[in-house]
Design a protein around this motif. Structure first.
Motif, PDB file in Angstrom:
ATOM      1  N   LEU A 168       0.889  -1.263  -0.058  1.00  0.00           N
ATOM      2  CA  LEU A 168      -0.136  -0.272  -0.033  1.00  0.00           C
ATOM      3  C   LEU A 168       0.819   1.131   0.016  1.00  0.00           C
ATOM      4  O   LEU A 168       0.395   2.379  -0.228  1.00  0.00           O
ATOM      5  N   PRO A 226       1.102   3.186  -3.968  1.00  0.00           N
ATOM      6  CA  PRO A 226      -0.045   3.515  -4.309  1.00  0.00           C
ATOM      7  C   PRO A 226      -0.350   3.676  -5.885  1.00  0.00           C
ATOM      8  O   PRO A 226      -1.623   3.402  -6.259  1.00  0.00           O
ATOM      9  N   ASP A 227       0.425   3.741  -6.644  1.00  0.00           N
ATOM     10  CA  ASP A 227       0.390   3.852  -8.152  1.00  0.00           C
ATOM     11  C   ASP A 227       0.249   2.193  -8.551  1.00  0.00           C
ATOM     12  O   ASP A 227      -0.614   1.866  -9.406  1.00  0.00           O
ATOM     13  N   TYR A 277      -0.698  -0.429  -6.072  1.00  0.00           N
ATOM     14  CA  TYR A 277      -1.635  -1.178  -5.054  1.00  0.00           C
ATOM     15  C   TYR A 277      -2.710  -0.360  -4.214  1.00  0.00           C
ATOM     16  O   TYR A 277      -2.112   0.728  -3.504  1.00  0.00           O
ATOM     17  N   THR A 278      -3.803  -0.711  -4.255  1.00  0.00           N
ATOM     18  CA  THR A 278      -4.611   0.067  -3.403  1.00  0.00           C
ATOM     19  C   THR A 278      -5.531  -0.811  -2.672  1.00  0.00           C
ATOM     20  O   THR A 278      -5.287  -2.143  -2.804  1.00  0.00           O
ATOM     21  N   THR A 292      -7.317  -3.347  -5.193  1.00  0.00           N
ATOM     22  CA  THR A 292      -6.581  -3.893  -6.072  1.00  0.00           C
ATOM     23  C   THR A 292      -6.686  -5.487  -6.059  1.00  0.00           C
ATOM     24  O   THR A 292      -6.881  -5.916  -5.054  1.00  0.00           O
ATOM     25  N   ILE A 305      -4.502   2.773   6.079  1.00  0.00           N
ATOM     26  CA  ILE A 305      -5.398   1.785   5.196  1.00  0.00           C
ATOM     27  C   ILE A 305      -5.410   0.342   5.807  1.00  0.00           C
ATOM     28  O   ILE A 305      -6.113  -0.350   6.010  1.00  0.00           O
ATOM     29  N   SER A 346     -14.449  -2.717  -9.409  1.00  0.00           N
ATOM     30  CA  SER A 346     -13.328  -1.969  -9.244  1.00  0.00           C
ATOM     31  C   SER A 346     -13.476  -0.625 -10.090  1.00  0.00           C
ATOM     32  O   SER A 346     -12.613  -0.103 -10.643  1.00  0.00           O
ATOM     33  N   TYR A 366      -8.555   5.563  -0.033  1.00  0.00           N
ATOM     34  CA  TYR A 366      -7.424   5.460  -1.135  1.00  0.00           C
ATOM     35  C   TYR A 366      -6.393   6.618  -0.742  1.00  0.00           C
ATOM     36  O   TYR A 366      -6.918   7.796  -0.392  1.00  0.00           O
ATOM     37  N   SER A 393      -4.989   7.908  -6.211  1.00  0.00           N
ATOM     38  CA  SER A 393      -4.891   6.303  -6.712  1.00  0.00           C
ATOM     39  C   SER A 393      -6.344   5.414  -6.519  1.00  0.00           C
ATOM     40  O   SER A 393      -6.207   4.414  -6.840  1.00  0.00           O
ATOM     41  N   ALA A 394      -7.167   6.126  -6.268  1.00  0.00           N
ATOM     42  CA  ALA A 394      -8.741   5.554  -6.574  1.00  0.00           C
ATOM     43  C   ALA A 394      -9.060   5.242  -8.044  1.00  0.00           C
ATOM     44  O   ALA A 394      -8.220   5.799  -8.936  1.00  0.00           O
TER      45      ALA A 394
END
Lengths: 781, 209
Positions: free
Chosen positions: A490, A493-494, A496-497, A500, A634, A739, A754, A758-759
């Motif tokens: 996490l 963020p590019d 993994y969110t 993901t 998160i 997603s 998020y 990154s959302a």
């Protein structure tokens, strides 16, 4: 030394024999005899002087410099009371008892209290903390139910904002010899005590030179008259010397030694100095392994009061004990003690120190000893072990045990008691229910912020010292490592969110020549699962895919920055917790999560002060931002989900849902280890359950360790987990199935946190991007 | 300040309401103005635009504010990733867990005052001790963390001061004044560590609040 003096005497004696042979009625020989005699005299004088010099040296060693070695005393964290504090009158009374406060309606001394229904009036004990003196106060505490309502200083109408009680002593560090004492100065000692002492032990103290022929004759006479030993002829000086010696052997040689040392003492030192030494040295009782020395400590031990607060009958009782503290122990042999005390009072009257009336009045008083004077020398062995290990790094053993240090720890007695009772009860129940034996455990509880260790248990029997599993049981941590893997992901963020998709599919890896094919707990594959679900359900395959993708080394790096310093081998199995850590290390790791990404070194000690009160060492609160707080946020929200609907959900049969706790279960191969680590709003707890021989415990994290965790949190925790989103976090509505970004109007839409930007960017059909919406506003007019 | 803006706008609206043609446009403009003026309050919750009611909600909550939409949609309003957790307004018991802006108990206030007194006398260690005691009572009070950072800076411990100020920031919620103070403190701490670039960056952040 006495030995060598004796061996040197022998040649002198043989010389004399030789010389007597040669002196067979001859004038010449007569002269020789004279010379030999002279020489013998010289040699004797020399030896005697050497002996005196040696004894003089010994006396000075004993008397000057640091005269007594004082053990280090270890204190729990003091109770800080304020209005609204959750404590009932009865529980508070328990604490006062642990602090040896006396019930006394007149509050005639410090450390006394009186309870009337929901009010407790008390006179606190003066205490010197590491951050300053705290004077004694008279206060009234008003309780309502299980809460302290207010604190009122007696005789005033306002209320006190905060009361810090004196701390409970939880242990002492002794040298080989377990002598304990509270040093007193002669000027602090009540006159009556000295008078009682002189009247019974040494009437001519201020007139003799160390030994008193008069006293010996008087004792002899008294003993003959009584037909047994009723009186000793030793002066106070001689008794002091006797106490200085460690052994109690009775030999003529020792008697002679003692007499000479007494004479030297008297020659070298003032009467008052000798008396003061006596008052601090004399043995006055036995508390388990701890020997009670001196009147200062005896006063606390028998009456729970300081010496200057004692009345005549108390003082007479203490003097009565001089003759035989065990024989006249007032708790075990009250009749004997009373008789002897009254004898002391009579002697005082005879010597004219007190009047007949005073003596009679004092004799009518009860013994008035406190119920229990016991201070455990090690009440919480596992915690004290931790304290000692930490201090050993910083102090020499001799200073640690004999310099009279005062050590202020972070232990919270109430939490420790709650943990101990929970552990013992739960382990027994688990054994019965699961049909396993020899289960062991280790548990640590810290404050969620600040990393202070408030309770620690090193085995199922918390009273027993020995193998301290909390520090030394290094066991595989299993799924407890997973939050670290997800947190690492996490932080990027590019890629993994929280939503993901991860692959929960079978994987075969060659590792060290062997094929490694991990399985899920249910032996199934679950296909594409959202990241948070993979952690909530503790899916092994998804975690391995994720961990390999971000790199094992990066996960290990996160572990290190979160506070794990043990070197770890970078095998893929690390991702599933093949790494072995101690409960203490796991606590350090989770402290960083509980601290919102800030690492705080765990602390068991707040401060150490020297015998004179000078601060030696402080262990202050420090923090270090260890990981990205947004990623930690998160991760923590997912750990709350673990407890709500995941592997930890059974906890809510024990604690209220509103606590909204965050945590993670952990189990290892063949269910050898059962782990749980998690936090509420106020405490972090780590629990391990397993067997010392590493055989299966037949418990998962949730069926074993979590039971202890939940039960103890139920007792101690009052604050819910209240996660505060950092500024980098935005809450976004998404369609979880696909997603896609959604809005509140979409059926089944859920909001997730998020890291900004990154959302998901693409919109679900049900939602319209904001700019479209504005356009629609403008377009239809 | 928001009501004032709203009041002025309402006056404008009255005058221009006669011209129905521009009504919608003006309404939009007004909303935009309102949003701009109230932006300070919305930096966390974008949805609040719909309901410009004061942010007096209980402090304890995740950012999962359940917004009441104008027209009740079929959406399930739930906490993040809760499948069926009921919508909860923070229960009274939970409020005590959110001390950051809520009432500071007298015990903590007393310790803060004592700490301040020690500090002005130059007894920094005593001040630290008092603040740590206060933090034991109210561990998530952002102002206490800031005070601790500030004493540590005075003691020339810029690194620790910076971390403490950052910690204060993570707990500061909507307290913009405190956040600004924290960033200012971080700027000074970085300056002391010789990190001029970082100091400037922190100063800029401070100005953003």
């Amino acid at each position: 030394m006495p030995k060598s003096a004796a061996s040197k005497k022998r040649p002198a004696r043989s010389k004399r024999k030789k010389s007597s042979k040669r002196s067979s009625g001859n004038g010449f020989f007569r002269g020789l005899v004279k010379r030999v005699l002279l020489w013998t005299l010289v040699v004797f004088t020399f030896l005697f002087l050497t002996y005196l010099g040696y004894q003089d040296y010994t006396v000075r060693q004993l008397f000057e410099g640091k005269r007594w070695s004082l053990p280090a005393h270890v204190y729990a964290s003091p109770l800080e009371l304020y209005s609204g504090y959750a404590i009932g009158a009865s529980e508070f009374e328990n604490i006062l008892e642990a602090l040896h406060y006396r019930e006394d309606p007149r509050l005639s001394s410090e450390a006394s209290y009186i309870r009337t229904a929901s009010r407790i009036t008390l006179r606190t004990r003066h205490f010197r903390f590491w951050d300053g003196e705290q004077p004694s106060q008279r206060l009234r505490l008003v309780f309502s139910g299980n809460q302290l309502e207010r604190i009122e200083p007696v005789g005033r109408s306002d209320s006190l904002a905060l009361l810090r009680l004196d701390p409970v002593q939880i242990g002492s560090f002794y040298p080989a010899l377990k002598e304990d004492r509270i040093l007193v100065q002669l000027k602090q000692v009540p006159h009556s005590l000295i008078q009682a002492l002189l009247a019974t032990e040494d009437r001519d103290f201020y007139h003799h030179h160390g030994i008193s022929v008069k006293a010996v004759l008087r004792a002899l006479l008294a003993n003959i008259r009584a037909g047994g030993i009723v009186q000793g002829g030793s002066t106070i000086t001689q008794q002091l010397v006797k106490n200085f010696y460690l052994t109690s052997e009775r030999s003529l040689w020792r008697k002679i030694n003692e007499a000479f040392i007494a004479l030297i003492l008297e020659a070298r030192y003032d009467k008052n100095e000798i008396l003061e030494a006596y008052l601090n040295e004399i043995y006055l009782g036995q508390d388990g392994v701890r020997a009670i020395h001196g009147f200062g400590l005896a006063s606390q031990y028998y009456f729970s009061r300081s010496l200057d607060e004692l009345k005549l009958p108390h003082l007479a009782l203490l003097v009565a004990l001089v003759r035989g503290p065990n024989h006249y122990d007032p708790r075990r042999w009250p009749d004997r003690a009373l008789k002897r005390r009254n004898h002391v009072l009579d002697a005082m009257e005879q010597e004219g120190y007190i009047s007949r009336k005073q003596a009679d009045a004092a004799k009518r008083q009860p013994l008035d000893v406190s119920r229990d004077g016991h201070w455990a020398s090690s009440r919480y062995p596992a915690f004290l072990d931790l304290v000692r290990r930490q201090l050993r790094k910083e102090y020499r053993d001799k200073d640690l045990t004999s310099a009279g240090l005062k050590i202020f720890t972070t232990l919270d007695i109430r939490v420790q008691r709650a943990l101990e009772s929970t552990v013992t009860r739960t382990i027994e129940r688990l054994e019965k229910r699961r049909g396993v034996a020899k289960l062991e455990t280790a548990s640590i509880i810290t404050r969620r912020e600040g990393g202070e260790i408030v309770a620690l248990v090193g085995g199922r029997n918390p009273r027993q010292a020995g193998y301290n599993r909390a520090l030394d049981a290094v066991r595989q941590i299993g799924s407890l490592i997973k939050p670290v893997v997800y947190l690492t992901a996490l932080e990027d963020p590019d890629r993994y969110t929280i939503t993901t998709r991860l692959n929960d599919t079978a994987i075969h890896l060659k590792s060290g020549g062997k094929i490694w094919a991990p399985k899920n707990y249910d032996h199934k594959e679950h296909g594409a699962v959202p990241l948070h679900t993979a952690l909530v359900r503790s899916l092994n395959l998804a975690t391995v895919h994720l961990g390999l993708d971000i790199g094992i080394a990066r996960t290990a790096k996160t572990l290190r920055s979160m506070g794990v310093s043990r070197p770890l081998e970078l095998y893929p199995s690390l991702l599933l917790g093949a790494a072995a850590l101690s409960p203490m290390e796991v606590t350090q790791l989770y402290q960083t999560l509980a601290g919102d990404g800030f690492a705080t070194p765990l602390r068991a000690i707040q401060a150490v002060i020297a015998r004179d009160g000078a601060p030696l060492q402080r262990y202050p609160l420090t923090v270090r931002q260890a990981v990205d707080p947004a990623a930690a946020y998160i991760t923590n929200t997912i750990l709350q989900e673990v407890m709500r609907i995941g592997t930890g959900r059974s906890v809510y049969s024990m604690i209220p849902k509103s606590l909204n706790v965050a945590g993670k279960t952990g189990s290892t191969d063949k269910l050898r280890d059962s782990w749980f680590a998690g936090f509420s709003g106020d405490y972090l707890g780590v629990v391990w359950v397993g067997r010392d021989d590493n055989r299966p415990a037949r418990l998962t994290g949730s069926s074993g360790a979590l039971k202890i965790w939940g039960a103890v949190m139920k007792k101690i925790s009052r604050q819910p987990v209240d996660l505060i989103p950092p500024e980098e976090i935005e809450m976004v509505w998404v369609d979880p199935a696909r997603s896609l970004r959604a809005d509140i109007t979409c059926p089944g839409a859920v909001r997730y946190p998020y890291i900004k930007g990154s959302a998901p960017k693409r919109y679900a059909p049900c939602a319209r991007p904001p700019q479209d919406k504005t356009r629609s506003w403008f377009s239809d007019w | 300040m928001c009501p004032a803006t709203a009041g002025q706008n309402a006056f404008l609206v009255q005058r221009l309401v006669t011209s129905m043609r521009y009504f919608r446009f003006l309404l939009l403009l007004m909303l935009a103005l309102l949003q701009f003026a109230c932006a300070e309050m919305q930096f966390v919750q974008k949805e609040a635009v719909h309901t410009p009611k004061p942010e007096r909600e209980p402090a304890l909550r995740e950012p999962t504010v359940t917004v009441k939409p104008v027209s009740p949609p079929p959406a399930v309003t739930i906490q993040p990733h809760v499948e069926q957790a009921p919508v909860r307004q923070a229960a009274p018991a939970e409020q005590s867990g959110a001390p950051s802006q809520a009432a500071v108990p007298p015990a903590v206030l007393a310790l803060m005052n004592e700490a301040e007194a020690s500090r002005t006398q130059g007894n920094f260690d005593t001040a630290v001790a008092k603040l740590e005691r206060a933090l034991r009572i109210q561990p998530r009070n952002a102002a206490l963390w800031h005070e601790l950072a500030s004493v540590r800076l005075q003691q020339h411990k810029p690194r620790l001061a910076e971390d403490l100020a950052r910690k204060s920031n993570t707990l500061a919620r909507h307290d913009r004044a405190l956040k600004r103070k924290n960033w200012e403190l971080i700027a000074r701490a970085r300056h002391l560590q010789g990190n001029e670039e970082g100091a400037q960056e922190a100063e800029q952040k401070a100005q953003a609040f």
